[in-house]
Structures are given as structure tokens and as C-alpha cells.
Design an enzyme around this catalytic site. Structure first.
Site, PDB file in Angstrom:
ATOM      1  N   ILE A 203       0.905  -1.157   0.000  1.00  0.00           N
ATOM      2  CA  ILE A 203       0.000   0.000   0.000  1.00  0.00           C
ATOM      3  C   ILE A 203       0.944   1.207   0.000  1.00  0.00           C
ATOM      4  O   ILE A 203       1.907   1.253   0.775  1.00  0.00           O
ATOM      5  CB  ILE A 203      -0.952  -0.008   1.215  1.00  0.00           C
ATOM      6  N   SER A 204       0.707   2.169  -0.879  1.00  0.00           N
ATOM      7  CA  SER A 204       1.664   3.261  -1.061  1.00  0.00           C
ATOM      8  C   SER A 204       1.659   4.240   0.114  1.00  0.00           C
ATOM      9  O   SER A 204       0.684   4.326   0.871  1.00  0.00           O
ATOM     10  CB  SER A 204       1.349   4.017  -2.357  1.00  0.00           C
ATOM     11  N   GLN A 205       2.750   5.002   0.204  1.00  0.00           N
ATOM     12  CA  GLN A 205       2.903   6.050   1.231  1.00  0.00           C
ATOM     13  C   GLN A 205       1.743   7.052   1.083  1.00  0.00           C
ATOM     14  O   GLN A 205       1.406   7.452  -0.041  1.00  0.00           O
ATOM     15  CB  GLN A 205       4.241   6.739   0.977  1.00  0.00           C
TER      16      GLN A 205
END
Ligand code: SAM
Length: 215
Positions: free
Chosen positions: A62-64
Site C-alpha cells: 500500500i503506497s505512502q
């Protein structure tokens, strides 16, 4: 516990997103609303609001939060826009897109990841996202054209089929580069012309498929 997550979410939006220059109120409000901790593995819930990407299984992430915010803002979404996301992952980005635009198709190549994303979205009470398992580098022509297309895995170049699936005036955002480092690229369609702009360096997991990288 719930109060703690509300507090962490507000801090995330103020300290990581607003303070770094994201001013799109729709993006900021959606990020305050969506319960990001429901989109990460249970044992990582308390880290969900940290300023970093997190593993979600199957070698994916899951991206920043800041990168999610920036990509969403670059799409310049309006309510009612039809949106295609390539790379469902946890479903978190799709949730934000759905809250802002209302209509999202999201494509994921790993069936177990897609199933978990559906579960996450249901638990978070987010509607308006349809997830399909396939190679998203071919897009999803059945529901084209799209006002916005977001690719959330690293592409060697913008997959060719996506250009023709973009509506006139539509925006496409993707991380484009080699396997180690990419830049965020925005393509805006104006008739038969495709204007390209380049933004900051990022690092994403690879987009695997016919018009992406080989496995
Ligand atoms: N947007 C996601 C989120 O909110 O959690 C993060 C996406 S994660 C960085 C990239 C995802 O793209 C992975 O789940 C990966 O399996 C998926 N992916 C990679 N190549 C793909 C392809 N050709 N079609 C669809 N999904 C793909």
C-alpha cells in the site's frame, strides 16, 4: 481505539499531506474519511498512518499516504468522473477515488489481492468500486472512455492501450521509469493530442503484463 485512529488520520492529513503542499480539499477530506487502517494487514494497523508504504502480502504494497495524495490530486478529479485504476492492491486508493468521483473500475492481476481489497472496501463501507482480475496494462475497454486513469505500479512506459481509453480532456497519471526509480507522469488528452508533464521521483512495485514488465 477508534478515537485514536481518528486522531492519527487527522495528523496524517495535516503533517504529511497539507504541510507538503497538497491543497485539493476533496483529496484532503477523502483522506480524513477513509479508514486506512482497514486496508493494511491486522498486525500493521497501528502503522497504517505512518509516513511510509507498508507490505500487504504477495510481495505488494500500500503506497505512502503522501504519494497517494499527490497522484490523486494530479488527476484533478471532479464528482461524477469515471475512473480506471490499474493496480488495486489494498483497495485504499480506489476508496479515495470512489469517494471523490463516485465511479471506479479497478484492475488487479493477483486474484487473492483483489479478493482482499474487496473485503477491505466492504469493511470500510466504501461503495462505487468494481474490481476485476486481469492484466490492467490492457486497460478495461468495456467501460471506456475514462475521465481519469491512474496506474499504481511502475511502468517502463505508459501502456499503449490506455491512451485510446482516455476521454477527451481526460487525465492519466502513472509512475514511469525503470524497475528501481520512476517519475510521476501526467498525460492530458486534448482531442488527438496527448500533453505530457513530469513530476517527482517515486519508487513503485513493477507493473507486470503485456504492456508492462515481464514477470
Ligand atoms: N493502489 C494500491 C493501494 O491503494 O493499495 C497500491 C498498488 S500496489 C503499489 C501495485 C499493485 O499493482 C499490486 O497489487 C500489483 O499486484 C498490481 N499490478 C501489477 N501489475 C499489474 C497489472 N498488469 N494489472 C493489474 N494489476 C497489476
Amino acid at each position: 481505539m477508534n478515537d485514536l485512529f481518528v486522531h492519527l488520520r487527522r495528523s496524517m492529513v495535516n503533517d504529511q499531506i497539507r504541510s507538503r503542499g497538497i491543497t485539493d480539499e476533496r483529496v484532503l477530506l477523502a483522506m480524513e474519511e477513509v479508514e486506512r487502517h482497514l486496508f493494511v494487514p491486522h498486525d500493521l494497523e497501528r502503522e497504517a498512518y505512518h509516513d511510509s508504504p507498508l507490505p500487504i502480502g504477495h510481495g505488494q504494497t500500500i503506497s505512502q499516504p503522501y504519494i497517494v495524495a499527490e497522484m490523486t490530486a494530479l488527476l484533478r478529479l471532479r464528482p461524477g468522473d469515471s475512473v480506471l485504476e490499474v493496480g488495486t492492491g489494498s483497495g485504499y486508493q480506489a476508496a479515495l477515488l470512489a469517494i471523490i468521483s463516485g465511479r471506479v473500475i479497478s484492475i488487479e492481476r493477483i486474484p487473492e489481492v483483489a479478493r482482499r481489497a474487496e473485503e477491505n472496501l466492504r469493511r470500510a463501507g466504501v461503495e462505487g468500486v468494481r474490481i476485476f482480475v486481469s492484466d490492467g496494462t490492457a486497460g478495461y475497454p468495456e467501460a471506456a472512455p475514462y475521465d481519469a486513469i491512474l496506474v499504481t505500479a511502475a511502468a517502463p512506459s505508459v501502456p499503449t492501450p490506455l491512451f485510446s481509453q482516455l476521454a477527451d480532456g481526460g487525465r492519466l497519471v502513472a509512475p514511469v521509469g525503470d524497475r528501481n526509480i520512476q517519475h510521476l507522469v501526467r498525460i492530458t488528452r486534448q482531442g488527438d493530442e496527448f500533453l505530457q508533464e513530469c513530476f517527482e521521483p517515486v519508487r513503485f512495485v513493477p507493473l507486470i503484463g503485456e504492456y508492462g514488465w515481464q514477470e
